[in-house]
Design an enzyme around this catalytic site. Structure first.
Site, short mmCIF file in Angstrom:
data_model
loop_
_atom_site.label_atom_id
_atom_site.label_comp_id
_atom_site.label_asym_id
_atom_site.label_seq_id
_atom_site.Cartn_x
_atom_site.Cartn_y
_atom_site.Cartn_z
N ALA A 18 0.68 -1.07 0.19
CA ALA A 18 0.10 -0.12 0.15
C ALA A 18 1.00 1.17 -0.03
O ALA A 18 0.37 2.13 -0.55
CB ALA A 18 -0.95 -0.12 1.04
N GLY A 21 1.94 1.39 -3.44
CA GLY A 21 0.81 2.24 -4.25
C GLY A 21 0.46 3.52 -4.19
O GLY A 21 0.13 4.04 -5.28
N ASP A 22 0.55 3.77 -2.85
CA ASP A 22 0.17 5.35 -2.47
C ASP A 22 0.95 6.20 -3.33
O ASP A 22 0.44 7.17 -4.03
CB ASP A 22 0.41 5.57 -1.20
N ALA A 23 2.25 5.88 -3.57
CA ALA A 23 3.34 6.68 -4.38
C ALA A 23 3.02 6.78 -5.77
O ALA A 23 3.13 7.64 -6.61
CB ALA A 23 4.76 6.43 -4.00
#
Length: 134
Positions: A18, A21-23
């Site tokens: 996550a 994925g956030d980046a």
């Protein structure tokens, strides 16, 4: 990518996926806003929140799940991401929303680290489209 590294990525902590994925999502959204929407600099952050906020990600996840958009493998990552225990407190949202947001970010991180560019691109484009249609 070899099998050993493949398995290593699947075994990563879902909150690590996550985090990645956030980046990836943040960079994709920023690129989209800068190139497509051509907004003034002081509006860019406000516009990006529409796509990357936990609430928006949770709503997008719910929509995609209703559409049965995810593969079985991605559903496994989603479930792991949603059920992972975070030791940080969710900012500006409830725990359920935060967990859904972490789930979709985990899938994005997984696809990115697995170098599944076509599927990642399809998911990121779908997220943009869904948010734009709200």
């Amino acid at each position: 990518m070899d099998n050993q590294q493949d398995n290593h990525i699947k075994l990563l902590n879902p909150l690590t996926l996550a985090y990645m994925g956030d980046a990836v999502l943040d960079q994709y959204v920023r690129t989209y806003i800068v190139l497509k929407l051509k907004s003034k600099p002081n509006k860019l952050h406000q516009m990006s929140k529409k796509y990357v906020s936990a609430k928006s990600q949770a709503q997008t996840l719910e929509y995609l799940m209703e559409q049965e958009w995810f593969t079985d493998e991605e559903m496994d990552i989603l479930k792991r991401g949603r059920n992972a225990k975070s030791h940080t407190k969710a900012k500006n949202t409830d725990v359920q929303t935060y967990r859904k947001s972490s789930a979709i970010e985990a899938v994005i991180g997984f696809l990115y680290l697995e170098k599944r560019e076509e599927r990642l691109e399809a998911l990121l484009n779908k997220i943009i489209t869904i948010v734009n249609e709200r």
